[in-house]
Design a protein around this motif. Structure first.
Motif, PDB file in Angstrom:
ATOM      1  N   ALA A 194       4.704   2.043 -10.431  1.00 56.67           N
ATOM      2  CA  ALA A 194       4.890   1.685  -9.023  1.00 56.67           C
ATOM      3  C   ALA A 194       3.984   2.508  -8.116  1.00 56.67           C
ATOM      4  O   ALA A 194       3.583   2.054  -7.040  1.00 56.67           O
ATOM      5  CB  ALA A 194       6.349   1.876  -8.625  1.00 56.67           C
ATOM      6  N   ARG A 195       3.667   3.709  -8.540  1.00 57.08           N
ATOM      7  CA  ARG A 195       2.775   4.566  -7.740  1.00 57.08           C
ATOM      8  C   ARG A 195       1.300   4.306  -8.050  1.00 57.08           C
ATOM      9  O   ARG A 195       0.463   4.268  -7.157  1.00 57.08           O
ATOM     10  CB  ARG A 195       3.096   6.038  -7.991  1.00 57.08           C
ATOM     11  CG  ARG A 195       2.149   7.017  -7.282  1.00 57.08           C
ATOM     12  CD  ARG A 195       2.760   8.400  -7.198  1.00 57.08           C
ATOM     13  NE  ARG A 195       3.065   8.954  -8.501  1.00 57.08           N
ATOM     14  CZ  ARG A 195       2.229   9.727  -9.205  1.00 57.08           C
ATOM     15  NH1 ARG A 195       1.030  10.010  -8.714  1.00 57.08           N
ATOM     16  NH2 ARG A 195       2.583  10.212 -10.366  1.00 57.08           N
ATOM     17  N   HIS A 196       0.976   4.076  -9.329  1.00 58.86           N
ATOM     18  CA  HIS A 196      -0.430   3.948  -9.718  1.00 58.86           C
ATOM     19  C   HIS A 196      -0.972   2.524  -9.578  1.00 58.86           C
ATOM     20  O   HIS A 196      -2.184   2.341  -9.478  1.00 58.86           O
ATOM     21  CB  HIS A 196      -0.618   4.419 -11.158  1.00 58.86           C
ATOM     22  CG  HIS A 196      -0.335   5.870 -11.361  1.00 58.86           C
ATOM     23  ND1 HIS A 196      -0.988   6.866 -10.673  1.00 58.86           N
ATOM     24  CD2 HIS A 196       0.552   6.503 -12.185  1.00 58.86           C
ATOM     25  CE1 HIS A 196      -0.537   8.049 -11.044  1.00 58.86           C
ATOM     26  NE2 HIS A 196       0.409   7.860 -11.965  1.00 58.86           N
ATOM     27  N   HIS A 197      -0.101   1.518  -9.616  1.00 59.21           N
ATOM     28  CA  HIS A 197      -0.533   0.118  -9.538  1.00 59.21           C
ATOM     29  C   HIS A 197      -1.621  -0.197 -10.573  1.00 59.21           C
ATOM     30  O   HIS A 197      -2.758  -0.546 -10.222  1.00 59.21           O
ATOM     31  CB  HIS A 197      -1.037  -0.235  -8.144  1.00 59.21           C
ATOM     32  CG  HIS A 197       0.037  -0.330  -7.114  1.00 59.21           C
ATOM     33  ND1 HIS A 197      -0.209  -0.673  -5.792  1.00 59.21           N
ATOM     34  CD2 HIS A 197       1.381  -0.133  -7.188  1.00 59.21           C
ATOM     35  CE1 HIS A 197       0.923  -0.682  -5.119  1.00 59.21           C
ATOM     36  NE2 HIS A 197       1.909  -0.354  -5.944  1.00 59.21           N
ATOM     37  N   HIS A 206       0.823  -9.110  -9.524  1.00 56.52           N
ATOM     38  CA  HIS A 206       0.796  -7.657  -9.509  1.00 56.52           C
ATOM     39  C   HIS A 206       1.427  -7.170 -10.807  1.00 56.52           C
ATOM     40  O   HIS A 206       2.620  -7.381 -11.047  1.00 56.52           O
ATOM     41  CB  HIS A 206       1.567  -7.110  -8.314  1.00 56.52           C
ATOM     42  CG  HIS A 206       0.883  -7.313  -7.005  1.00 56.52           C
ATOM     43  ND1 HIS A 206       1.489  -7.025  -5.795  1.00 56.52           N
ATOM     44  CD2 HIS A 206      -0.361  -7.778  -6.702  1.00 56.52           C
ATOM     45  CE1 HIS A 206       0.641  -7.295  -4.813  1.00 56.52           C
ATOM     46  NE2 HIS A 206      -0.477  -7.752  -5.334  1.00 56.52           N
ATOM     47  N   TRP A 234       0.822  -1.217   0.000  1.00 52.74           N
ATOM     48  CA  TRP A 234       0.000   0.000   0.000  1.00 52.74           C
ATOM     49  C   TRP A 234       0.859   1.272   0.000  1.00 52.74           C
ATOM     50  O   TRP A 234       0.395   2.336  -0.416  1.00 52.74           O
ATOM     51  CB  TRP A 234      -0.921   0.006   1.218  1.00 52.74           C
ATOM     52  CG  TRP A 234      -1.894  -1.125   1.220  1.00 52.74           C
ATOM     53  CD1 TRP A 234      -3.155  -1.139   0.694  1.00 52.74           C
ATOM     54  CD2 TRP A 234      -1.693  -2.426   1.789  1.00 52.74           C
ATOM     55  NE1 TRP A 234      -3.744  -2.368   0.894  1.00 52.74           N
ATOM     56  CE2 TRP A 234      -2.875  -3.174   1.564  1.00 52.74           C
ATOM     57  CE3 TRP A 234      -0.638  -3.032   2.454  1.00 52.74           C
ATOM     58  CZ2 TRP A 234      -3.030  -4.499   1.990  1.00 52.74           C
ATOM     59  CZ3 TRP A 234      -0.787  -4.358   2.881  1.00 52.74           C
ATOM     60  CH2 TRP A 234      -1.965  -5.067   2.645  1.00 52.74           C
ATOM     61  N   TRP A 277       2.346  -4.346 -12.034  1.00 56.71           N
ATOM     62  CA  TRP A 277       3.331  -3.276 -12.084  1.00 56.71           C
ATOM     63  C   TRP A 277       4.747  -3.731 -11.762  1.00 56.71           C
ATOM     64  O   TRP A 277       5.700  -3.011 -12.050  1.00 56.71           O
ATOM     65  CB  TRP A 277       2.924  -2.143 -11.145  1.00 56.71           C
ATOM     66  CG  TRP A 277       2.742  -2.583  -9.719  1.00 56.71           C
ATOM     67  CD1 TRP A 277       3.673  -2.591  -8.728  1.00 56.71           C
ATOM     68  CD2 TRP A 277       1.539  -3.099  -9.131  1.00 56.71           C
ATOM     69  NE1 TRP A 277       3.144  -3.083  -7.564  1.00 56.71           N
ATOM     70  CE2 TRP A 277       1.830  -3.395  -7.768  1.00 56.71           C
ATOM     71  CE3 TRP A 277       0.243  -3.332  -9.608  1.00 56.71           C
ATOM     72  CZ2 TRP A 277       0.873  -3.907  -6.907  1.00 56.71           C
ATOM     73  CZ3 TRP A 277      -0.702  -3.847  -8.744  1.00 56.71           C
ATOM     74  CH2 TRP A 277      -0.389  -4.125  -7.404  1.00 56.71           C
ATOM     75  N   ARG A 323       3.323   1.826  -1.859  1.00 55.74           N
ATOM     76  CA  ARG A 323       3.641   2.080  -3.277  1.00 55.74           C
ATOM     77  C   ARG A 323       5.088   2.505  -3.465  1.00 55.74           C
ATOM     78  O   ARG A 323       5.399   3.447  -4.199  1.00 55.74           O
ATOM     79  CB  ARG A 323       2.666   3.092  -3.858  1.00 55.74           C
ATOM     80  CG  ARG A 323       1.231   2.648  -3.631  1.00 55.74           C
ATOM     81  CD  ARG A 323       0.215   3.251  -4.539  1.00 55.74           C
ATOM     82  NE  ARG A 323      -1.097   2.661  -4.256  1.00 55.74           N
ATOM     83  CZ  ARG A 323      -2.070   2.513  -5.147  1.00 55.74           C
ATOM     84  NH1 ARG A 323      -1.875   2.910  -6.386  1.00 55.74           N
ATOM     85  NH2 ARG A 323      -3.206   1.969  -4.821  1.00 55.74           N
ATOM     86  N   SER A 324       5.962   1.778  -2.821  1.00 55.54           N
ATOM     87  CA  SER A 324       7.396   2.032  -2.955  1.00 55.54           C
ATOM     88  C   SER A 324       7.935   1.361  -4.215  1.00 55.54           C
ATOM     89  O   SER A 324       7.428   0.333  -4.663  1.00 55.54           O
ATOM     90  CB  SER A 324       8.126   1.487  -1.725  1.00 55.54           C
ATOM     91  OG  SER A 324       9.520   1.517  -1.914  1.00 55.54           O
ATOM     92  N   ARG A 325       8.980   1.930  -4.780  1.00 52.02           N
ATOM     93  CA  ARG A 325       9.637   1.307  -5.934  1.00 52.02           C
ATOM     94  C   ARG A 325      10.467   0.102  -5.511  1.00 52.02           C
ATOM     95  O   ARG A 325      10.776  -0.761  -6.341  1.00 52.02           O
ATOM     96  CB  ARG A 325      10.534   2.321  -6.647  1.00 52.02           C
ATOM     97  CG  ARG A 325       9.763   3.397  -7.404  1.00 52.02           C
ATOM     98  CD  ARG A 325      10.729   4.292  -8.179  1.00 52.02           C
ATOM     99  NE  ARG A 325      10.015   5.319  -8.936  1.00 52.02           N
ATOM    100  CZ  ARG A 325       9.544   5.143 -10.167  1.00 52.02           C
ATOM    101  NH1 ARG A 325       9.707   3.978 -10.775  1.00 52.02           N
ATOM    102  NH2 ARG A 325       8.912   6.123 -10.797  1.00 52.02           N
ATOM    103  N   ARG A 378      -5.315  -6.923  -7.104  1.00 48.58           N
ATOM    104  CA  ARG A 378      -6.289  -5.836  -6.967  1.00 48.58           C
ATOM    105  C   ARG A 378      -7.674  -6.262  -7.449  1.00 48.58           C
ATOM    106  O   ARG A 378      -8.492  -5.415  -7.823  1.00 48.58           O
ATOM    107  CB  ARG A 378      -5.816  -4.566  -7.679  1.00 48.58           C
ATOM    108  CG  ARG A 378      -4.439  -4.058  -7.244  1.00 48.58           C
ATOM    109  CD  ARG A 378      -4.181  -2.638  -7.714  1.00 48.58           C
ATOM    110  NE  ARG A 378      -5.026  -1.689  -7.007  1.00 48.58           N
ATOM    111  CZ  ARG A 378      -5.239  -0.441  -7.413  1.00 48.58           C
ATOM    112  NH1 ARG A 378      -4.669   0.004  -8.528  1.00 48.58           N
ATOM    113  NH2 ARG A 378      -6.014   0.360  -6.709  1.00 48.58           N
TER     114      ARG A 378
END
Length: 318
Positions: free
Chosen positions: A94-97, A79, A17, A81, A19-21, A134
């Motif tokens: 990585a931020r938007h997933h 996942h 959650w 991304w 959203r780290s690289r 998701r």
């Protein structure tokens, strides 16, 4: 008739959650404790594995032991991304997933083939069970799973509308499952929310997430406030009694009970929900009380693959 109790664990990196690289897999150290608890009550988890956990030595060692003892199942959880091939869909995946179903078909299938191949090579057995990252699922996805030997999916969330939850910020959001069946059904690949009539032998079985139907008199505001807190068979630190009530409801007229959790939620600080040692103690207490209650109701433990095989056998006789 006793209602089978299915444990599904989205086995993924720490605090996705955030959203780290850079993703870590420290929560692998907490998996054996959960497995031991499940086994104590006669339950057999289905561990749905994503890319980073497939490459974590501790996770792999743990799961090989589970499989060697026939104490659970390994399945697929992708996942989009961070699963190769990595071709960006947005300015910052990585931020938007982004949802896997938002990628072009060829890239979507390549990601599925890559992770499935890695897992089958590591664990030396074909995969049969799947949940979409998701929760995003469609007919193309279902067709690919069927064509590659999968028996069951558990991505559908009856009563839940994910359209306001964005992946690609320019996209339509997630699926609308408000009209999805609550009982298992063989998927019509033209519409994954519809059961197919006279299913062929290899058709994919959908086993929906256990989410209670709220009373029709509830207002929209009340539904939005409470639905994610109390109606899923998924611990959140507040819903221990509500989860046990789900078991009682299923015992009267249900077909299955599907419990879910993310592996990182087992670890303090591994999720936004369970951030402290105290919150993890409460989580573990809620889980053990739920498992004990399900056992007392005579619920047999099944992996997702086992449940699908039994359901298919029963359907073929009818």
């Amino acid at each position: 008739m006793p209602v089978p109790f299915l444990i599904t664990m989205d086995t993924e990196g720490d605090n996705v959650w955030a959203r780290s690289r850079v993703l870590t897999a420290r929560n692998a150290a907490w998996l054996p404790g959960f497995q031991k608890l499940a086994e104590r009550y006669g339950f057999r988890p289905t561990w749905l594995i994503n890319w980073e956990m497939a490459h974590d030595p501790a996770c792999v060692e743990f799961l090989r032991d589970v499989l060697a003892r026939n104490a659970g199942e390994v399945g697929l959880h992708l996942h989009a991304w961070d699963t190769p091939p990595l071709e960006p869909l947005t300015d910052n995946d990585a931020r938007h997933h982004p949802y896997l179903i938002e990628y072009p078909d060829a890239l979507m299938y390549a990601k599925l083939e890559r992770l499935t191949g890695v897992l089958e090579e590591i664990f030396r057995r074909p995969l049969r069970s799947h949940r979409a990252g998701r929760w995003a699922f469609d007919g193309r996805y279902a067709r690919w799973l069927r064509e590659h030997g999968f028996a069951a999916d558990c991505s559908v969330c009856p009563g839940v509308d994910w359209r306001s939850t964005k992946g690609d910020p320019c996209g339509p959001g997630g699926p609308d499952y408000r009209r999805a069946p609550r009982e298992p059904y063989f998927i019509d690949e033209n519409n994954v929310l519809e059961p197919v009539e006279n299913p062929p032998p290899a058709v994919l079985l959908e086993v929906p997430m256990t989410i209670a139907q709220p009373p029709s008199r509830w207002t929209k505001a009340l539904l939005e406030c409470c639905s994610k807190r109390h109606h899923w068979l998924r611990p959140n630190g507040l819903n221990g009694a509500a989860m046990r009530h789900r078991v009682d409801e299923a015992a009267e007229n249900g077909t299955h009970l599907m419990f879910m959790l993310h592996s990182s939620e087992l670890m303090p600080g591994g999720s936004p929900t369970f951030t402290s040692e105290a919150s993890i103690e409460r989580l573990n207490r809620d889980i053990e009380e739920l498992f004990a209650h399900a056992q007392s109701q005579g619920c047999p433990g099944r992996t997702l693959g086992e449940f699908a095989a039994e359901w298919r056998t029963t359907a073929s006789r009818n």
